[in-house]
Design a protein around this motif. Structure first.
Motif, PDB file in Angstrom:
ATOM      1  N   ASN A 129      62.866  60.805  26.438  1.00 40.72           N
ATOM      2  CA  ASN A 129      61.683  60.336  27.154  1.00 40.72           C
ATOM      3  C   ASN A 129      61.933  60.305  28.668  1.00 40.72           C
ATOM      4  O   ASN A 129      60.999  60.264  29.455  1.00 40.72           O
ATOM      5  N   GLY A 137      62.818  64.290  32.464  1.00 41.02           N
ATOM      6  CA  GLY A 137      62.551  64.683  33.846  1.00 41.02           C
ATOM      7  C   GLY A 137      63.546  64.117  34.836  1.00 41.02           C
ATOM      8  O   GLY A 137      63.744  64.672  35.917  1.00 41.02           O
ATOM      9  N   SER A 138      64.205  63.028  34.464  1.00 42.88           N
ATOM     10  CA  SER A 138      65.185  62.387  35.352  1.00 42.88           C
ATOM     11  C   SER A 138      66.515  63.121  35.391  1.00 42.88           C
ATOM     12  O   SER A 138      67.257  63.006  36.368  1.00 42.88           O
ATOM     13  N   ARG A 154      63.544  69.601  36.361  1.00 44.80           N
ATOM     14  CA  ARG A 154      62.562  68.508  36.319  1.00 44.80           C
ATOM     15  C   ARG A 154      61.570  68.654  35.170  1.00 44.80           C
ATOM     16  O   ARG A 154      60.428  68.234  35.260  1.00 44.80           O
ATOM     17  N   THR A 209      59.808  67.581  32.034  1.00 43.30           N
ATOM     18  CA  THR A 209      59.568  66.302  31.370  1.00 43.30           C
ATOM     19  C   THR A 209      59.411  66.535  29.873  1.00 43.30           C
ATOM     20  O   THR A 209      59.208  67.671  29.429  1.00 43.30           O
TER      21      THR A 209
END
Length: 133
Positions: free
Chosen positions: A12, A15-16, A21, A23
């Protein structure tokens, strides 16, 4: 054909930590676009809980044609999933980021059932292709 995809812990937050990036929502959308022309369907779930993996596999054993699993840091608990997959006789493949490859050394899953890729989207696509053949 229908495949169940179970995304593992921290997906979840993809993207981090993904290099591009990507998601989780974008990953799922890309996977659905990939399978659409192949007349395949996906059921996609994300969990942090190894017990939920077992429940999902058991509940979907007669509803899907294959299961794609991302365990990430839960490989140390893979014996439970291996047993569940064996009992249910499910067709399956595991997908992992190259960055999580150190976790695989703790796994009881046979290496030929694990697809490791730098690009998680490409890893999932390879898993779908493997199960659909």
């Amino acid at each position: 054909m229908t495949f169940l995809i179970i995304h593992g812990p921290n997906m979840n937050l993809l993207g981090s930590f993904s290099s591009n990036r990507l998601t989780l929502d974008k990953l799922n959308q890309s996977l659905r676009k990939f399978v659409n022309p192949l007349n395949l369907k996906l059921k996609i779930i994300q969990t942090h809980d190894i017990n939920k993996y077992v429940t999902l596999i058991q509940r979907n054993r007669n509803k899907v044609d294959g299961i794609i699993i991302n365990l990430g840091p839960l490989h140390s608990q893979s014996e439970l999933l291996e047993d569940t997959l064996s009992i249910t006789k499910a067709h399956f493949v595991f997908v992992e980021f190259t960055r999580h490859s150190q976790n695989i050394s703790k796994s009881t899953i046979k290496k030929e059932n694990i697809i490791i890729n730098d690009d998680i989207l490409e890893g999932y696509k390879a898993a779908i292709s493997k199960l659909s053949n």
